[in-house]
Design a protein around this motif. Sequence first.
Motif, PDB file in Angstrom:
ATOM      1  N   GLY A  75       2.312 -11.925   7.518  1.00  0.00           N
ATOM      2  CA  GLY A  75       2.958 -13.063   6.894  1.00  0.00           C
ATOM      3  C   GLY A  75       2.213 -13.592   5.685  1.00  0.00           C
ATOM      4  O   GLY A  75       1.019 -13.361   5.512  1.00  0.00           O
ATOM      5  N   THR A  76       2.937 -14.300   4.843  1.00  0.00           N
ATOM      6  CA  THR A  76       2.356 -14.896   3.645  1.00  0.00           C
ATOM      7  C   THR A  76       2.171 -16.401   3.793  1.00  0.00           C
ATOM      8  O   THR A  76       1.746 -17.064   2.859  1.00  0.00           O
ATOM      9  CB  THR A  76       3.247 -14.623   2.420  1.00  0.00           C
ATOM     10  N   SER A  77       2.482 -16.937   4.974  1.00  0.00           N
ATOM     11  CA  SER A  77       2.422 -18.380   5.158  1.00  0.00           C
ATOM     12  C   SER A  77       1.010 -18.892   5.395  1.00  0.00           C
ATOM     13  O   SER A  77       0.783 -20.086   5.427  1.00  0.00           O
ATOM     14  CB  SER A  77       3.323 -18.803   6.324  1.00  0.00           C
ATOM     15  N   THR A  78       0.034 -17.990   5.578  1.00  0.00           N
ATOM     16  CA  THR A  78      -1.357 -18.408   5.692  1.00  0.00           C
ATOM     17  C   THR A  78      -2.160 -17.725   4.610  1.00  0.00           C
ATOM     18  O   THR A  78      -1.868 -16.601   4.216  1.00  0.00           O
ATOM     19  CB  THR A  78      -1.951 -18.034   7.071  1.00  0.00           C
ATOM     20  N   GLY A  79      -3.172 -18.382   4.109  1.00  0.00           N
ATOM     21  CA  GLY A  79      -3.960 -17.833   3.013  1.00  0.00           C
ATOM     22  C   GLY A  79      -5.072 -16.929   3.487  1.00  0.00           C
ATOM     23  O   GLY A  79      -5.408 -16.860   4.658  1.00  0.00           O
ATOM     24  N   GLY A  80      -5.648 -16.206   2.550  1.00  0.00           N
ATOM     25  CA  GLY A  80      -6.812 -15.374   2.819  1.00  0.00           C
ATOM     26  C   GLY A  80      -6.518 -14.171   3.673  1.00  0.00           C
ATOM     27  O   GLY A  80      -5.387 -13.754   3.827  1.00  0.00           O
ATOM     28  N   ILE A 102      -9.146  -5.863   9.096  1.00  0.00           N
ATOM     29  CA  ILE A 102      -8.462  -7.067   8.642  1.00  0.00           C
ATOM     30  C   ILE A 102      -7.219  -6.654   7.869  1.00  0.00           C
ATOM     31  O   ILE A 102      -7.151  -5.562   7.324  1.00  0.00           O
ATOM     32  CB  ILE A 102      -9.383  -7.970   7.777  1.00  0.00           C
ATOM     33  N   ILE A 103      -6.212  -7.523   7.856  1.00  0.00           N
ATOM     34  CA  ILE A 103      -4.950  -7.219   7.177  1.00  0.00           C
ATOM     35  C   ILE A 103      -4.774  -8.217   6.045  1.00  0.00           C
ATOM     36  O   ILE A 103      -4.696  -9.423   6.286  1.00  0.00           O
ATOM     37  CB  ILE A 103      -3.755  -7.318   8.141  1.00  0.00           C
ATOM     38  N   PRO A 104      -4.686  -7.746   4.800  1.00  0.00           N
ATOM     39  CA  PRO A 104      -4.438  -8.672   3.694  1.00  0.00           C
ATOM     40  C   PRO A 104      -3.057  -9.321   3.831  1.00  0.00           C
ATOM     41  O   PRO A 104      -2.112  -8.704   4.326  1.00  0.00           O
ATOM     42  CB  PRO A 104      -4.482  -7.777   2.456  1.00  0.00           C
ATOM     43  N   VAL A 105      -2.944 -10.549   3.378  1.00  0.00           N
ATOM     44  CA  VAL A 105      -1.672 -11.279   3.408  1.00  0.00           C
ATOM     45  C   VAL A 105      -0.587 -10.457   2.708  1.00  0.00           C
ATOM     46  O   VAL A 105      -0.800  -9.892   1.640  1.00  0.00           O
ATOM     47  CB  VAL A 105      -1.831 -12.658   2.725  1.00  0.00           C
ATOM     48  N   GLY A 106       0.590 -10.379   3.345  1.00  0.00           N
ATOM     49  CA  GLY A 106       1.737  -9.704   2.744  1.00  0.00           C
ATOM     50  C   GLY A 106       1.687  -8.192   2.780  1.00  0.00           C
ATOM     51  O   GLY A 106       2.444  -7.534   2.078  1.00  0.00           O
ATOM     52  N   ASN A 107       0.808  -7.601   3.591  1.00  0.00           N
ATOM     53  CA  ASN A 107       0.674  -6.143   3.648  1.00  0.00           C
ATOM     54  C   ASN A 107       0.880  -5.621   5.063  1.00  0.00           C
ATOM     55  O   ASN A 107       0.853  -6.367   6.028  1.00  0.00           O
ATOM     56  CB  ASN A 107      -0.707  -5.723   3.132  1.00  0.00           C
ATOM     57  N   SER A 108       1.056  -4.295   5.169  1.00  0.00           N
ATOM     58  CA  SER A 108       1.258  -3.669   6.475  1.00  0.00           C
ATOM     59  C   SER A 108       0.226  -2.569   6.716  1.00  0.00           C
ATOM     60  O   SER A 108       0.524  -1.532   7.271  1.00  0.00           O
ATOM     61  CB  SER A 108       2.682  -3.125   6.600  1.00  0.00           C
TER      62      SER A 108
END
Length: 142
Positions: A75-80, A102-108
């Motif tokens: 999800g993109t609703s949380t930062g970092g 770790i998974i970057p925001v907005g990625n799969s």
Amino acid sequence: GVYLGGTGAANKLDDYEEGTWTPVIVGGATGISYGVRNAAYTKIGQMVFVRYYLQGSWTTNGTSFNIGGLPFTRGTSTGGWGTSGFMGGTALNATVQKGQAIIPVGNSYMYCSPFENNLAGTAVTSTGNTKYIEGYIVYNVD
């Protein structure tokens, strides 16, 4: 759905899913061949719980590599970077048996990195289809 702790709308669990996915190394490695790949997930609401087992051969280009194919995009609703998971196994090399994902925001995909023995700039090599990586990660979706 099912109601937990009451019959009001706030107590209704209406988003539950289980399934499998296929992990793939999508960046940071060469000479990739796979033996066994097993992975499963459970999604409850906006939280995804993932486990994976990846066996094969590869050489990383440095100290990190990416595992893709996650069942949902973070999800993109949380930062970092926010999420953190644990991985271990014989494919991390002879001296490193643990790492983090770790998974970057907005990625799969998971950004994976060993965290022992000061391996900055050291390639991680898995030779033969007897080496493996396994782990888990929990992340949110929108």
